[in-house]
Design a protein around this motif. Structure first.
Motif, mmCIF file in Angstrom:
data_model
loop_
_atom_site.group_PDB
_atom_site.id
_atom_site.type_symbol
_atom_site.label_atom_id
_atom_site.label_comp_id
_atom_site.label_asym_id
_atom_site.label_seq_id
_atom_site.Cartn_x
_atom_site.Cartn_y
_atom_site.Cartn_z
ATOM 1 N N LEU A 1479 34.427 -35.042 47.975
ATOM 2 C CA LEU A 1479 34.516 -35.994 46.761
ATOM 3 C C LEU A 1479 34.494 -35.446 45.653
ATOM 4 C CD1 LEU A 1479 33.026 -39.288 48.051
ATOM 5 C CD2 LEU A 1479 35.200 -38.817 47.872
ATOM 6 N N SER A 1480 35.467 -35.220 44.830
ATOM 7 C CA SER A 1480 35.139 -34.574 43.269
ATOM 8 C C SER A 1480 34.540 -35.626 42.652
ATOM 9 C CB SER A 1480 36.055 -33.969 42.818
ATOM 10 O OG SER A 1480 37.223 -35.035 42.568
ATOM 11 N N SER A 1481 33.578 -35.097 41.547
ATOM 12 C CA SER A 1481 32.887 -36.337 40.881
ATOM 13 C C SER A 1481 33.181 -35.914 39.367
ATOM 14 C CB SER A 1481 31.440 -35.753 40.925
ATOM 15 O OG SER A 1481 30.493 -36.129 40.012
ATOM 16 N N PRO A 1482 33.402 -37.121 38.544
ATOM 17 C CA PRO A 1482 33.735 -36.840 37.229
ATOM 18 C C PRO A 1482 32.784 -35.905 36.418
ATOM 19 C CG PRO A 1482 33.189 -39.096 37.741
ATOM 20 C CD PRO A 1482 33.176 -38.441 38.977
ATOM 21 N N ASN A 1483 31.502 -35.754 36.898
ATOM 22 C CA ASN A 1483 30.832 -35.020 36.039
ATOM 23 C C ASN A 1483 31.270 -33.702 35.836
ATOM 24 O OD1 ASN A 1483 29.164 -37.140 36.933
ATOM 25 N ND2 ASN A 1483 27.622 -36.009 37.764
ATOM 26 N N GLU A 1484 32.203 -33.157 36.779
ATOM 27 C CA GLU A 1484 32.497 -31.781 36.499
ATOM 28 C C GLU A 1484 33.565 -31.699 35.498
ATOM 29 O OE1 GLU A 1484 33.745 -29.402 40.188
ATOM 30 O OE2 GLU A 1484 32.929 -31.170 41.085
ATOM 31 N N ALA A 1485 34.583 -32.673 35.242
ATOM 32 C CA ALA A 1485 35.570 -32.790 34.527
ATOM 33 C C ALA A 1485 35.162 -32.641 33.230
ATOM 34 C CB ALA A 1485 36.587 -33.820 34.800
ATOM 35 N N PRO A 1486 35.713 -31.955 32.249
ATOM 36 C CA PRO A 1486 35.497 -31.681 30.824
ATOM 37 C C PRO A 1486 35.707 -32.760 30.108
ATOM 38 C CG PRO A 1486 37.249 -30.072 31.459
ATOM 39 C CD PRO A 1486 36.768 -30.787 32.685
ATOM 40 N N GLN A 1487 36.981 -33.600 30.553
ATOM 41 C CA GLN A 1487 37.345 -34.682 29.616
ATOM 42 C C GLN A 1487 36.635 -35.982 30.526
ATOM 43 O OE1 GLN A 1487 39.567 -32.971 31.362
ATOM 44 N NE2 GLN A 1487 41.306 -32.119 29.902
ATOM 45 N N LEU A 1488 35.562 -36.745 29.874
ATOM 46 C CA LEU A 1488 34.929 -37.424 30.572
ATOM 47 C C LEU A 1488 35.670 -39.040 30.542
ATOM 48 C CD1 LEU A 1488 31.178 -36.820 29.753
ATOM 49 C CD2 LEU A 1488 32.363 -36.496 31.716
ATOM 50 N N ILE A 1601 25.203 -39.507 54.727
ATOM 51 C CA ILE A 1601 24.518 -40.003 54.041
ATOM 52 C C ILE A 1601 24.719 -41.286 52.995
ATOM 53 C CG2 ILE A 1601 22.768 -39.239 52.040
ATOM 54 C CD1 ILE A 1601 22.472 -36.403 53.699
ATOM 55 N N GLN A 1602 26.161 -40.755 52.785
ATOM 56 C CA GLN A 1602 26.890 -41.648 51.828
ATOM 57 C C GLN A 1602 26.761 -43.153 52.499
ATOM 58 O OE1 GLN A 1602 30.806 -40.703 50.747
ATOM 59 N NE2 GLN A 1602 30.860 -42.589 49.129
ATOM 60 N N GLN A 1603 27.376 -43.061 53.549
ATOM 61 C CA GLN A 1603 27.533 -44.170 54.230
ATOM 62 C C GLN A 1603 26.204 -45.080 54.473
ATOM 63 O OE1 GLN A 1603 29.236 -43.287 57.880
ATOM 64 N NE2 GLN A 1603 31.387 -42.983 56.938
ATOM 65 N N THR A 1604 25.257 -44.376 54.670
ATOM 66 C CA THR A 1604 23.862 -44.973 54.698
ATOM 67 C C THR A 1604 23.402 -45.629 53.537
ATOM 68 O OG1 THR A 1604 23.240 -43.210 56.257
ATOM 69 C CG2 THR A 1604 21.333 -44.553 55.444
ATOM 70 N N PHE A 1605 23.635 -45.192 52.126
ATOM 71 C CA PHE A 1605 23.614 -45.600 51.004
ATOM 72 C C PHE A 1605 24.191 -46.902 50.831
ATOM 73 C CE2 PHE A 1605 21.593 -41.538 49.737
ATOM 74 C CZ PHE A 1605 20.505 -42.141 48.951
ATOM 75 N N GLU A 1606 25.607 -46.754 51.254
ATOM 76 C CA GLU A 1606 26.489 -48.125 51.020
ATOM 77 C C GLU A 1606 25.901 -49.311 52.081
ATOM 78 O OE1 GLU A 1606 30.214 -46.603 52.083
ATOM 79 O OE2 GLU A 1606 30.486 -45.238 50.135
ATOM 80 N N GLY A 1661 27.759 -33.698 42.131
ATOM 81 C CA GLY A 1661 28.395 -34.827 42.267
ATOM 82 C C GLY A 1661 27.717 -35.831 42.994
ATOM 83 N N GLU A 1662 28.091 -36.820 43.246
ATOM 84 C CA GLU A 1662 27.516 -38.132 43.790
ATOM 85 C C GLU A 1662 26.818 -37.750 45.269
ATOM 86 O OE1 GLU A 1662 30.182 -41.032 45.520
ATOM 87 O OE2 GLU A 1662 29.227 -42.666 44.315
ATOM 88 N N HIS A 1663 27.618 -36.967 45.815
ATOM 89 C CA HIS A 1663 26.936 -36.641 47.306
ATOM 90 C C HIS A 1663 25.747 -35.498 47.065
ATOM 91 C CE1 HIS A 1663 30.852 -36.839 49.779
ATOM 92 N NE2 HIS A 1663 29.947 -38.071 49.845
ATOM 93 N N GLY A 1664 25.652 -34.682 45.978
ATOM 94 C CA GLY A 1664 24.699 -33.962 45.512
ATOM 95 C C GLY A 1664 23.427 -34.818 45.442
ATOM 96 N N ILE A 1665 23.469 -35.691 44.561
ATOM 97 C CA ILE A 1665 22.485 -36.770 44.089
ATOM 98 C C ILE A 1665 21.933 -37.344 45.328
ATOM 99 C CG2 ILE A 1665 21.629 -38.859 42.923
ATOM 100 C CD1 ILE A 1665 24.084 -37.962 40.880
#
Length: 1683
Positions: A1479-1488, A1601-1606, A1661-1665
């Motif tokens: 999953l790519s995260s918007p944090n990376e993209a320069p245009q927020l 891990i993501q599914q666990t959070f969900e 990204g989200e996964h990283g957190i």
């Protein structure tokens, strides 16, 4: 015949088939009366005064006197329909004296008539007026199974049934049932157990005896009891008792199964031995003291041997083992006071005097006393003690048998009178067993009784002479009998002290030497010929034997079936039983008869006969059906023309006045007489007899069909008789001639034996065919010619003729017939009359040599006869009918073969003539049995181009080789050398005449090429065609059927340029004397083949242009070790090249790449087994047979593993070593030793950094650091672990030197080989497979081409052995043949298709990428499993995986050039599906403001899913070892905290109260959370998190891990029932609770693995957190302090 209704109209045809004629007697005035019925009769049976008829449609009629039918007025004139059977379809009928039987199509038996003796199978003695079913059931413990019956036979008081299982069932009364019972009548049908397990073909019943025709058991099935045991009760014949100083050998075996016969009239039963049915009982005898008996004994012996040789006719065709076949070999010893007797299947033809007197007296009632002189009857009786009165009536007293097994016994017995009984019995006991001739089926008794005088002697000799003269004609197998006899006699005469008793004639016979005998009867029937009737038959008989009707040579009754040995080799095909006599019809159309002969019913006037004898028939009369009545016999035979004729022998019947109760009996026949009216009856197909009547069943000849059928069968019978005569009268005597081998020489003797064997097979086949045709004629119900064996199984006949013809041709070519003249003259006299007669050659003057050739080619002429008769049959049918087509087809097959074999004969004669004129020396080496001449160039028609001036070249073309003979001009006929070119490896092509004006042919053989010049274009065309045809024929091609040169004008196509053949090299230095078998192309091995050198080296595999190329298997014997080296792998231009496996004789195995016969590239070498002296494994790079480059060496003995660089088989450069004791070294190596700077760590973290000079030996400056941080600096010397000499300074760092200490931490891996330098050879090989010289250098299209070639060749290879590929594997291969195409920029869809392609490609080792992955997995496991599982190697292992990813990614980008570089983003569609792995995260993209979703290209995202699952076990093990201490602390804490219930734990972890679940739902039901509830809160999230251990790749684990959070979020949302955003303070304690409850054992390893291999683009990204949260939980748990 049904096929002809269309020719003659339905109602007409009824009058033409199944016509029945009835008559009695044989006088000229007899006219048969026609029995008129509305339908054709299919079968009939006659009783004493009545008969039953089976008509078409399965109905049954009865006629004659039927006292059991009370309702019928008197004797009906017309046949009466048996109405009870109208509803059934009957297929077989039988009639006894006064009862009848019928079998329906479903195998059920119906009986009716007289039943006083239980013969109808009904309880109660009254007659059965109408047919009633009889139950036959198999009762083997379980429920009764009904028995399917094929046919019946009825006697006077008994009935026999033959079941579908070919077993015999019996019911009624009397010993003729063959049942083990003494209680009669037997109402319920019982199986005759004595014949169980045998294949019974037919049964027949006399008044009080039974016959069965049985197929012989195959040789191995005829079980033979060991020869030192009794053949009946299987007990030892001799026992030995060891007394201190001597051994007592006792021979007093008494067989409990011996037979004692009581008075037959009292109905006493005779116990019968269950096995072979031989009779033996110990009679009370005394030693004979009469001098005359002593004189006669040898004479008797001599006569008896003579009689057996000629009279018995027991052919050597089936010389069977002693125990089963010639029970004379068994000794049944009686107690010492009595003499011993050996039972025999047929007792002596010479009764003692008193017996003869009594018998003569009894015979005088019949006014036949004169027969006693001629009779061969044997009356077995007790030898009377001196002074005992003779018994009044022989028949009413018990008769113990005095049967002795061979001539030897008479010698022994006569000797006994002189030497004394004791000696003789000892001789018998010790010597009979070993010495007795086992080949004699009949026995000879001892010397005559006290009353024997001259008269008796004369009678005996006279009878002997008569028997010899009569039997001499029929013995067709003398050669083989004599063979056995000689062997038997030579054994016998080894008895010391008995030679004086032997006649000179016997000695003369015994002394003849013999050629090894050849069995002339085909032993087992091949599977392909099971459809024809068997000729290997035996006749078994049982019941009353007073008239000799059992044929065992005596007049004793038999309670159980016993084989009539003398008919064993006679090929009996049918048996018939009259009231008191029996008949057997053989395949040679001869009739044997035995039993009562009061009216001459046996067909000869040689008195009653107790053994089968030939009926006297005129020359050339061939009998093919027999029937027997009360006192007469009817025979159906072939005469001069093919319309059958009838013969009658027996009582004449003259009809009395109409009112008389019985017709008066008249005279009788001396031998069978021809019935004058038989030609008026039409075509008789079968005869029946019973009482005094005879019946003939005839067909009228419609459209010539019946006549043609009869002609075909008659021709086959005649042909078989002729072949049998040649076999018996020519082949056997020739094979028995002593000088045969000497005359024929070593080359021709086996050919003659093969000829004899093939002749015998053809003869046997013809006999079986003749029998089947006869059966076809007799069976009037089904005459569908399409089922004829010669049409249905034509191949069997054609093959037999081809084989025979080629064996005659081979013998002829080798000059065998010329050599056979001398033995022929020896065997048949100068005039060779026997040959002349059998060859039917009209010309008196034909030379004897040609006479033999004509005789042995005689069978071929019969093929024309087949063709003619089949054509004649075909003309009886409509041209459009199937029958016509089948017959026409058969006719053309036989005619074509006749022409083909005629050509073959011409070829053989042409070749034979050629060898006669051929110059001498070369003949021996060139003359071969199968070699035929095609043409030769003696007329200078062909010359060699560029030949020397004086040389003479002669070319001879045979059917298998071209021979080039060379000589010198003056000596035309002396050829000094010759060379043979096998045709299979000869290529010939014409040279164009345009430039040279020469008529040339270019001839290519594997090692030579030369040009032949011919004198004219015609000659050139002739030779070209001849050679091409011969080559094609040698290859078994289209021209195989074309005969000699010029016989066919059709131009055949050229033989194939590519072909399969075998060749032995004679010139080529590399291949000299090697033999190649396989595919060729234009003179060179090309394709699959097998090459074998004289030193036993072999290569099996593919060739290209004469050299090994492709995949092959190469075996090299190692003489020293007596084992083989073996290479299996790829070759190129005759050398090992590519991937292969080499197994050395020493036990080493190398698996990897080769180049130019050397190990080169990546490979693995295993040395020794685990338990051998020095097991080790090396995997890595090789250069020219040496280890060079990076490699891993596992020394299993020392428990060390080295990973590093090599040079010329030695460790050189950087490397590291780990040991099973936990030592770790990394540093430099030189000359295979640790040398230079290095770092050494022990298990407890003691570390040394410094100089090394040898393995594990410190030498020079360095630093030694203790686990607690203390360290030495200085100079070290000594081997690690044995004590070190240290000169230096010891430091104890204090607590405040923290910064300095930190700089001392060792960074491992700096001295090891860098990951990207490892396994370069593996990647290079993959690039090479894609057609690139170096990584990235090459054409993309060429790479795809190579991939396609690799896949298709692999699929083709596996097509031959489909079991190697599973179905899913096959599908994978199919899908890989489609290349993902794309034009323009790469989109997400295309990216996904590339990913799918890669997953499939890596799944099969047949794809270069799959091969690469497979190899990398193998090397990775080799490195990090076992000793390599060392925690200090973790960073190396992770680094290696990362280097794999980048290098494979380079390959993938080469194959898919549009794939962007690492880290680039592929734009995706606006709505991205949530299940994407990365999953790519918007944090990376320069245009927020406007995030653009997409996919980041990374090697790990693309390739880890393929690679990591395969490498996971060794990698995760390293993580677990590295994190072991941390995880132990963590786990202890987890276990402690998990003891608490849910609410307590939530409180302890500081989870806010609002997040505590109040109630939980289980399976839809709500439960309240109580203070003691455990493992219930957040259960779904806990379960989800536990799945982290079941996934492999970091992205999959992050997904978990993501599914666990969900799951946590959903549960909290349900609780709060409002939207809500997590803050880390709220979330962390809840997640910590879930982690604790998930109880993941190796959580530390999981965390580290994700951290090390996580895709860089995910980290922020989200996964990283989420991952950081999990990691924090892990550390929190470790450091949790529980108060």
């Amino acid at each position: 015949m049904e096929n002809h209704a269309n020719c003659s109209g339905e109602e007409e045809s009824c009058g033409e088939r199944g016509l029945l004629h009835l008559w009695k007697g044989y006088s000229c005035s007899v006219t048969p009366e026609k029995l008129l019925l509305s339908r054709p009769v299919l079968q009939a049976a006659l009783g004493t005064r009545h008969g039953v008829l089976l008509v078409e449609g399965g109905q049954v009629y009865s006629f004659g006197e039927m006292p059991w039918k009370k309702a019928l007025p008197g004797n009906p004139v017309e046949p009466v329909l048996e109405a009870e059977l109208s509803s059934q379809r009957v297929v077989f009928v039988a009639a006894g004296s006064f009862h009848n039987g019928a079998v329906t199509e479903d195998g059920v038996v119906h009986m009716w008539g007289e039943n006083a003796s239980g013969q109808c199978g009904m309880a109660g003695a009254g007659p059965v007026p109408d047919p009633r079913p009889v139950e036959l059931a198999e009762r083997d413990g379980g429920p009764p199974q009904p028995v399917w019956v094929l046919e019946l036979a009825c006697g006077e008081q008994h009935t026999l049934a033959l079941s579908g299982q070919r077993e015999v069932w019996a019911w009624g009364s009397g010993c003729q049932l063959g049942l083990l019972t003494s209680v009669f009548p037997v109402w319920r049908p019982q199986k005759v157990e004595h014949l169980a397990g045998r294949h019974v073909l037919q049964v027949a019943c006399g008044a009080f005896h039974s016959l069965a025709l049985v197929q012989c058991l195959p040789p191995e099935a005829a079980r033979r009891p060991p020869q030192d045991k009794c053949g009946q009760c299987n007990q030892l014949l001799y026992t030995m008792t060891d007394k201190e100083d001597h051994v007592i050998i006792s021979d007093s075996h008494y067989c409990p199964l011996g037979v004692e016969l009581a008075d037959a009239k009292q109905g006493a039963t005779v116990p019968e031995p269950p096995d072979s049915g031989q009779l033996s009982a110990p009679p009370p005898t005394a030693p004979a003291e009469d001098p005359q008996s002593m004189e006669e004994a040898p004479k008797q012996a001599e006569e008896d041997v003579e009689e057996e040789e000629v009279g018995d006719g027991k052919a050597g065709e089936e010389l069977q083992g002693p125990a089963e076949d010639a029970p004379g070999g068994e000794l049944h010893a009686a107690p010492p006071t009595e003499s011993r007797h050996a039972p025999a299947s047929r007792s002596s033809p010479y009764p003692d005097e008193q017996a003869v007197q009594a018998y003569l007296k009894r015979l005088s009632d019949h006014a036949l006393a004169e027969h006693a002189g001629k009779s061969a009857i044997t009356v077995q009786c007790a030898q009377q003690r001196k002074g005992d009165p003779a018994p009044p009536d022989l028949t009413s007293m018990p008769q113990p048998t005095t049967t002795v097994g061979s001539a030897l016994n008479s010698l022994v017995v006569s000797c006994a009178s002189a030497v004394g009984e004791r000696v003789a019995s000892t001789y018998e006991a010790l010597s009979l067993k070993k010495v007795m001739g086992y080949y004699y089926p009949s026995g000879v008794p001892g010397g005559g009784g006290p009353g024997s005088g001259e008269g008796a002697k004369e009678t005996r000799e006279e009878r002997m002479r008569m028997e010899e003269s009569m039997q001499g004609k029929k013995s067709s197998s003398l050669g083989d009998i004599r063979e056995g006899e000689a062997e038997g006699l030579s054994r016998r005469l080894s008895l010391p002290g008995l030679l004086s008793q032997v006649s000179p004639r016997l000695l003369r016979k015994m002394g003849r030497s013999r050629v090894p005998a050849m069995a002339l009867t085909p032993a087992a029937i091949p599977e392909s010929e099971q459809h024809l009737p068997s000729l290997h038959t035996e006749v078994w008989s049982w019941g009353r034997g007073k008239e000799g009707q059992l044929g065992h040579g005596d007049i004793l009754p038999r309670l159980q079936p016993l084989c009539i040995k003398s008919l064993g080799s006679k090929e009996v095909v049918q048996v018939a039983a009259g009231a008191h006599h029996s008949l057997a019809l053989t395949a040679q159309s001869q009739v044997y008869s035995w039993g009562c002969n009061t009216s001459g019913q046996l067909g000869h006037m040689d008195s009653p006969s107790t053994v089968p004898r030939l009926t006297k028939m005129s020359e050339g009369i061939r009998v093919w059906d027999v029937a027997a009545g009360q006192q007469h016999t009817v025979l159906l035979a072939d005469g001069d023309c093919f319309q059958p004729i009838l013969y009658y022998s027996g009582r004449q019947v003259r009809e009395g006045t109409p009112g008389s109760p019985q017709a008066e009996s008249g005279g009788y026949t001396q031998q069978p007489v021809l019935l004058p009216f038989c030609m008026n009856l039409g075509y008789v197909s079968s005869v029946f007899a019973g009482g005094q009547s005879c019946l003939a069943l005839a067909d009228q000849n419609v459209m010539g069909f019946i006549a043609s059928l009869h002609e075909l069968a008659a021709a086959e019978r005649k042909f078989y008789c002729r072949l049998s005569n040649v076999k018996g009268q020519i082949l056997r005597p020739l094979l028995a001639v002593e000088s045969l081998a000497a005359s024929l020489g070593s080359a021709s003797t086996p050919l003659f034996q093969a000829l004899a064997a093939h002749f015998s097979r053809l003869c046997h086949l013809t006999g079986r065919h003749a029998t089947s045709l006869t059966a076809f004629l007799r069976c009037s119900c089904n005459r569908d010619v399409r089922g004829l064996a010669m049409l249905e199984h034509a191949a069997v006949f054609l093959d037999a003729y081809k084989e025979y013809c080629s064996s005659v041709g081979n013998f002829l070519v080798m000059g065998g017939f010329q050599a056979l003249l001398k033995p022929s003259v020896e065997a048949f006299g100068k005039g060779l009359e026997a040959l002349q007669r059998l060859a039917e050659s009209g010309e008196e003057s034909s030379p004897p040599n040609d006479l033999l050739v004509t005789l042995f080619y005689m069978p071929m002429r019969h093929l024309h006869e087949y063709g003619r008769l089949l054509l004649k049959l075909a003309t009886c049918f409509e041209v459009s009918s199937l029958e016509y087509q089948k017959l026409q087809d058969g006719c053309s097959k036989y005619e074509a073969l006749a022409l083909h074999l005629k050509r073959k004969r011409k070829e053989a004669e042409y070749t034979c003539h050629f060898w006669k004129s051929f110059p001498g020396k070369m003949t021996d080496s060139l003359r071969k049995p199968t070699r035929r001449l095609v043409c030769e160039s003696s007329n200078k028609a062909l010359t060699l181009q560029n030949a020397g001036r004086f040389s003479v070249n002669w070319f001879i073309l045979f059917n298998d080789a071209l021979v080039h003979a060379q000589g010198v001009q003056p000596y035309k006929n002396l050829f000094s050398t010759h060379h043979v070119f096998p045709l299979a490896t000869l290529w010939v092509e014409p040279i164009s005449e345009e430039n040279s004006n020469l008529y040339g042919l270019k001839v290519t053989s594997p090692e030579e090429t030369f040009t032949l010049l011919s004198s004219s274009p015609m000659e050139k065309a002739k030779w070209l065609r001849a050679i091409n045809q011969a080559v094609d024929q040698a290859l078994g091609g289209a021209a195989a059927e074309v005969g000699v040169l010029g016989s066919s004008t059709v131009q055949r196509p050229e033989p194939p340029i590519s072909r399969t053949a075998s060749y032995t090299f004679y010139k080529d230095s590399r291949l000299k004397e090697a033999i190649y078998e396989g595919r060729w192309l234009a003179g060179k091995p090309h394709g699959r083949g097998l090459l074998k050198w004289p030193d036993d080296r072999t290569y099996t595999g593919t060739f290209k242009n004469g050299l090994e190329d492709g995949f092959g298997d190469y075996v090299v014997p190692n003489k020293n070790l007596n084992k083989n080296d073996q290479y299996q792998g790829h070759w190129k231009e005759g050398r090992m090249h590519g991937f292969g496996v080499y197994r050395y004789a020493t036990g080493e195995v190398y698996e990897g790449s080769f180049q130019d016969h050397m190990r080169h590239g990546h490979g693995m070498l295993r040395s020794g087994k685990l338990n051998s002296s020095s097991p080790s494994v090396f995997i890595g790079q090789w250069v020219q047979d040496k280890k060079t480059g990076y490699g891993v060496f596992d020394d299993i003995t020392r428990g060390e593993k080295f990973m590093g660089m090599w040079q010329d088989d030695q460790r050189q450069g950087n490397g590291l070593v780990v040991t099973q004791f936990g030592l770790y070294y990394e540093g430099t190596f030189a000359s295979n030793k640790m040398s230079g700077t290095g770092t050494l760590l022990s298990e407890d973290d003691t570390t040394f950094q410094g100089e090394f000079s040898e393995d594990w030996t410190l030498n020079g400056k360095g630093t030694l650091t203790m686990p607690n941080g203390d360290y030495f600096e200085g100079t070290f010397n000594g081997e690690w672990g044995t004590g070190l000499k240290v000169t230096g300074t010891y430091y104890k760092p204090n607590l405040y030197d923290g910064d300095k200490d930190k700089s001392r931490a060792i960074k491992l891996g700096s001295m090891a080989v860098r990951p990207e330098e490892k396994w370069c050879a593996v990647f290079e090989e993959c690039w090479t497979r894609l057609g690139c010289d170096a990584p990235g250098r090459g054409e993309n299209s060429k790479a795809w081409e190579n991939i396609a070639v690799a896949l298709t060749t692999s699929r083709r290879q596996h097509k031959d052995s489909p079991e190697l590929l599973s179905r899913s594997h096959n599908k994978t291969l199919e899908s890989l043949e489609f290349i993902p195409q794309h034009v323009g920029p790469l989109t997400l869809v295309k990216y996904n298709s590339v990913q799918r392609y890669l997953i499939k490609a890596c799944d099969t080792p047949l794809h270069p990428l799959g091969r690469l992955i497979e190899t990398l997995v193998a090397v990775y496991r080799m490195t990090y499993v076992g000793v390599g599982a060392n925690r200090r190697l973790l960073q190396q292992a992770v680094g290696e995986i990362k280097s794999y990813l980048s290098r494979i990614f380079q390959l993938v980008r080469f194959l898919f050039p549009d794939l962007p570089e690492e880290g680039a983003v592929i734009p995706g569609p606006a709505s991205e599906s949530p299940e994407k792995r990365v999953l790519s995260s918007p944090n990376e993209a320069p245009q927020l403001e406007s995030p653009q979703p997409g996919r980041v290209v990374s090697s790990s995202a693309l390739l880890l899913p393929v690679l990591l699952p395969r490498l996971y076990p060794p990698l995760f093990t390293l993580y677990a070892l590295e994190k072991e201490r941390e995880e132990d602390v963590y786990w202890e804490c987890v276990l402690r905290l998990n003891k608490q219930p849910d609410l307590a734990l939530l409180a302890f972890l500081g989870v806010q109260r609002k997040f505590w679940p109040v109630s939980i739902s289980v399976l839809g039901e709500k439960f309240e959370v109580l203070p003691n509830t455990k493992d219930a809160c957040f259960a779904s999230a806990v379960e989800t998190l536990q799945q982290i251990s079941t996934t492999f790749t970091p992205s999959d684990k992050l997904q978990v891990i993501q599914q666990t959070f969900e799951e946590i979020t959903q549960e909290v949302l349900a609780l709060l029932k409002e939207d809500f955003l997590w803050s880390m303070d709220d979330l962390f304690p809840v997640f910590l609770y879930v982690v604790l409850r998930a109880r993941i054992r190796n959580l530390g390893s999981e965390v580290s693995l994700i951290e090390d291999l996580m895709d860089p683009c995910v980290q922020h990204g989200e996964h990283g957190i989420m991952f950081t949260t999990l990691k924090a939980c892990y550390y929190q748990i470790q450091h949790e302090k529980i108060t």
